[in-house]
Design a protein around this motif. Structure first.
Motif, PDB file in Angstrom:
ATOM      1  N   GLN A  95       0.825  -1.210   0.000  1.00 51.16           N
ATOM      2  CA  GLN A  95       0.000   0.000   0.000  1.00 51.16           C
ATOM      3  C   GLN A  95       0.852   1.249   0.000  1.00 51.16           C
ATOM      4  OE1 GLN A  95      -3.726   0.317   0.162  1.00 51.16           O
ATOM      5  NE2 GLN A  95      -3.054  -1.458  -0.947  1.00 51.16           N
ATOM      6  N   VAL A  96       1.918   1.232   0.784  1.00 52.47           N
ATOM      7  CA  VAL A  96       2.774   2.410   0.821  1.00 52.47           C
ATOM      8  C   VAL A  96       3.438   2.610  -0.532  1.00 52.47           C
ATOM      9  CG1 VAL A  96       4.705   3.502   1.989  1.00 52.47           C
ATOM     10  CG2 VAL A  96       3.160   2.097   3.274  1.00 52.47           C
ATOM     11  N   ARG A  97       3.796   1.511  -1.163  1.00 57.34           N
ATOM     12  CA  ARG A  97       4.419   1.611  -2.491  1.00 57.34           C
ATOM     13  C   ARG A  97       3.424   2.189  -3.495  1.00 57.34           C
ATOM     14  NH1 ARG A  97       5.703  -3.639  -3.619  1.00 57.34           N
ATOM     15  NH2 ARG A  97       7.146  -3.520  -1.889  1.00 57.34           N
ATOM     16  N   ILE A  98       2.183   1.724  -3.442  1.00 58.26           N
ATOM     17  CA  ILE A  98       1.140   2.254  -4.341  1.00 58.26           C
ATOM     18  C   ILE A  98       0.937   3.735  -4.100  1.00 58.26           C
ATOM     19  CG2 ILE A  98      -1.343   2.193  -4.764  1.00 58.26           C
ATOM     20  CD1 ILE A  98      -1.228  -0.816  -4.398  1.00 58.26           C
ATOM     21  N   MET A  99       0.912   4.112  -2.831  1.00 51.95           N
ATOM     22  CA  MET A  99       0.719   5.508  -2.459  1.00 51.95           C
ATOM     23  C   MET A  99       1.842   6.350  -3.038  1.00 51.95           C
ATOM     24  SD  MET A  99      -0.323   6.765   1.328  1.00 51.95           S
ATOM     25  CE  MET A  99       1.210   6.962   2.146  1.00 51.95           C
ATOM     26  N   ALA A 100       3.076   5.888  -2.842  1.00 55.74           N
ATOM     27  CA  ALA A 100       4.231   6.646  -3.314  1.00 55.74           C
ATOM     28  C   ALA A 100       4.187   6.792  -4.827  1.00 55.74           C
ATOM     29  CB  ALA A 100       5.519   5.959  -2.870  1.00 55.74           C
ATOM     30  N   LYS A 101       3.837   5.696  -5.502  1.00 56.04           N
ATOM     31  CA  LYS A 101       3.807   5.734  -6.967  1.00 56.04           C
ATOM     32  C   LYS A 101       2.715   6.684  -7.468  1.00 56.04           C
ATOM     33  CE  LYS A 101       4.628   2.742 -10.773  1.00 56.04           C
ATOM     34  NZ  LYS A 101       3.426   2.254 -11.430  1.00 56.04           N
ATOM     35  N   ALA A 102       1.551   6.658  -6.831  1.00 59.01           N
ATOM     36  CA  ALA A 102       0.457   7.540  -7.254  1.00 59.01           C
ATOM     37  C   ALA A 102       0.827   8.997  -7.049  1.00 59.01           C
ATOM     38  CB  ALA A 102      -0.802   7.201  -6.466  1.00 59.01           C
ATOM     39  N   ILE A 103       1.420   9.287  -5.907  1.00 61.19           N
ATOM     40  CA  ILE A 103       1.843  10.666  -5.626  1.00 61.19           C
ATOM     41  C   ILE A 103       2.845  11.123  -6.671  1.00 61.19           C
ATOM     42  CG2 ILE A 103       3.054  12.106  -3.955  1.00 61.19           C
ATOM     43  CD1 ILE A 103       0.428  11.374  -2.884  1.00 61.19           C
ATOM     44  N   ASP A 104       3.764  10.232  -6.986  1.00 60.50           N
ATOM     45  CA  ASP A 104       4.790  10.550  -7.955  1.00 60.50           C
ATOM     46  C   ASP A 104       4.185  10.827  -9.327  1.00 60.50           C
ATOM     47  OD1 ASP A 104       7.829   9.005  -9.078  1.00 60.50           O
ATOM     48  OD2 ASP A 104       7.484  10.958  -8.148  1.00 60.50           O
ATOM     49  N   THR A 105       3.236   9.960  -9.734  1.00 57.98           N
ATOM     50  CA  THR A 105       2.571  10.138 -11.032  1.00 57.98           C
ATOM     51  C   THR A 105       1.863  11.481 -11.088  1.00 57.98           C
ATOM     52  OG1 THR A 105       2.080   7.793 -10.872  1.00 57.98           O
ATOM     53  CG2 THR A 105       1.080   8.998 -12.682  1.00 57.98           C
ATOM     54  N   LEU A 106       1.154  11.812 -10.011  1.00 57.32           N
ATOM     55  CA  LEU A 106       0.398  13.062 -10.005  1.00 57.32           C
ATOM     56  C   LEU A 106       1.320  14.264 -10.106  1.00 57.32           C
ATOM     57  CD1 LEU A 106      -2.298  12.336  -7.313  1.00 57.32           C
ATOM     58  CD2 LEU A 106      -2.698  12.832  -9.696  1.00 57.32           C
ATOM     59  N   GLU A 107       2.451  14.167  -9.411  1.00 58.92           N
ATOM     60  CA  GLU A 107       3.326  15.331  -9.409  1.00 58.92           C
ATOM     61  C   GLU A 107       4.034  15.487 -10.738  1.00 58.92           C
ATOM     62  OE1 GLU A 107       5.163  15.995  -5.849  1.00 58.92           O
ATOM     63  OE2 GLU A 107       6.703  17.327  -6.636  1.00 58.92           O
ATOM     64  N   SER A 108       4.488  14.369 -11.310  1.00 56.76           N
ATOM     65  CA  SER A 108       5.274  14.496 -12.535  1.00 56.76           C
ATOM     66  C   SER A 108       4.375  14.752 -13.739  1.00 56.76           C
ATOM     67  CB  SER A 108       6.093  13.234 -12.747  1.00 56.76           C
ATOM     68  OG  SER A 108       5.244  12.109 -12.725  1.00 56.76           O
ATOM     69  N   LYS A 109       3.206  14.080 -13.796  1.00 61.13           N
ATOM     70  CA  LYS A 109       2.390  14.233 -15.005  1.00 61.13           C
ATOM     71  C   LYS A 109       1.434  15.415 -14.913  1.00 61.13           C
ATOM     72  CE  LYS A 109       2.445   9.676 -16.941  1.00 61.13           C
ATOM     73  NZ  LYS A 109       1.794   8.452 -16.495  1.00 61.13           N
TER      74      LYS A 109
END
Lengths: 273, 101
Positions: free
Chosen positions: A150-164
């Motif tokens: 879950q933490v990995r999913i959270m980190a990845k989603a945050i990253d996607t939102l910020e970069s894209k």
């Protein structure tokens, strides 16, 4: 005899409607038959003996019955009227929009004030998060598989939102195992996923209070001294800048779906604001 | 216990066995053990693990490796999960030939 018949006749007329509604009242049939026969003077004189007995009988049962039935009927009608009125009052009229916000469901208010310690050993409360979108996850570092995922999913989603999309959402990890997850532990654990994740812990009472406000279930299981697992509803909460819980995501969301849903919520909020 | 007292106490203990490297090692040992079980599934299970998981003697060394690399509560958690998936698998495959675990 004529007097009794007169009383009976008037009684019959007064409660004629009742007799119509309750055909099962055998006496009413007899009365009606008597009434019909009474109107025809010929028949009336033909059966003089049957009448009085029947009259008195039916009159006796009729009057006592007649006194009970109409009030009951009136009471029942009144009850129906009251229920109908109540339904009308409670129903939301079609077309009348009483909600101005984006969420149309009247859900219980989740969330509230909290005071915890972050991984830098500073005291943090909910005021510090006002003005930011927050993705909150209640977990613990000793989770075997679901927690890290879950933490990995959270980190990845945050990253996607910020970069894209260039949208900043602050990820927050609140530990539901504060006895073992010290600030240093949180720092070491979260560092491996994403440096942006804020780790919060604190005394058991503070964490318990926050978990209660956010309706998070957690329980120690498999306890063997210091080694235990914590059962919990692994869900993430999306919180708007006014510290109001907008959405709850369960474990079924992967990183892309999560970022897509968060984006949707943010766009919806921008339209309404 | 006030917040300030909490913040200052217990600063240095870090459980390294739940950090990334330890987790990876644990998952690897776990997968090795379970694949051993799959490989020797035709042999009669004589050893008993935790929560009722049985395994044949051929898998004893991988079992020891697994238990060494993971916490006891994690071992139990993974074993329970494995038994559950095996059971549902069996229900789906065999239909009526077997009863019980």
């Amino acid at each position: 005899m004529p007097i009794s018949r007169f009383i009976f006749f008037s009684a019959k007329h007064r409660f004629a409607h009742a007799s119509n509604l309750l055909p099962r009242f055998g006496s009413s049939k007899r009365i009606q038959s008597c009434g019909y026969t009474k109107s025809a003077k010929n028949n009336y004189y033909k059966k003089p003996t049957g009448h009085p007995v029947v009259n008195v009988e039916t009159q006796a049962s009729r009057s006592s019955g007649a006194y009970i039935i109409p009030p009951i009927l009136l009471g029942f009608g009144g009850l129906l009227a009251f229920l109908h009125y109540n339904d009308e009052r409670r129903a939301v009229k079609i077309g009348k929009d009483s909600y101005t916000g984006s969420d149309t469901a009247a859900a219980p208010i989740i969330g509230g004030p909290f005071t915890l310690v972050n991984s830098e050993n500073q005291i943090v409360n909910e005021q510090d998060f006002l003005g930011n979108w927050v993705l909150l996850y209640f977990g613990y570092t000793s989770s075997p598989d679901i927690g890290p995922d879950q933490v990995r999913i959270m980190a990845k989603a945050i990253d996607t939102l910020e970069s894209k999309e260039n949208l900043k959402v602050l990820p927050v990890f609140v530990t539901i195992d504060p006895q073992r997850d010290t600030p240093a532990q949180l720092r070491a654990y979260l560092k491996e996923f994403d440096p942006r994740i804020v780790g919060l812990g604190g005394p058991v009472s503070a964490v318990r209070q926050m978990a209660q406000e956010y309706r998070v279930y957690f329980k120690k299981v498999e306890e063997e001294g210091d080694d235990y697992l914590v059962e919990s509803s692994h869900s993430m909460y999306l919180i708007d800048p006014k510290m109001k819980v907008v959405r709850c995501f369960g474990v079924e969301y992967n990183a892309e779906q999560l970022s897509k849903e968060i984006l949707k919520e943010l766009k919806k909020h921008q339209v309404n604001a | 216990m006030s917040l300030e007292a909490y913040a200052s106490a217990k600063q240095d203990e870090i459980h390294t066995d739940v950090l990334l490297q330890a987790r990876q090692a644990c998952y690897k040992a776990r997968d090795a053990f379970y694949s051993c079980l799959e490989k020797h599934s035709d042999k009669k299970p004589t050893e008993i693990g935790s929560v009722g998981l049985l395994y044949p003697t051929e898998c004893k060394p991988s079992r020891e490796d697994y238990v060494k690399n993971c916490r006891v509560s994690w071992v139990k958690h993974f074993d329970r999960q494995y038994c559950k998936t095996k059971r549902t698998q069996r229900l789906l495959d065999d239909k009526e030939t077997r009863r019980g675990v």
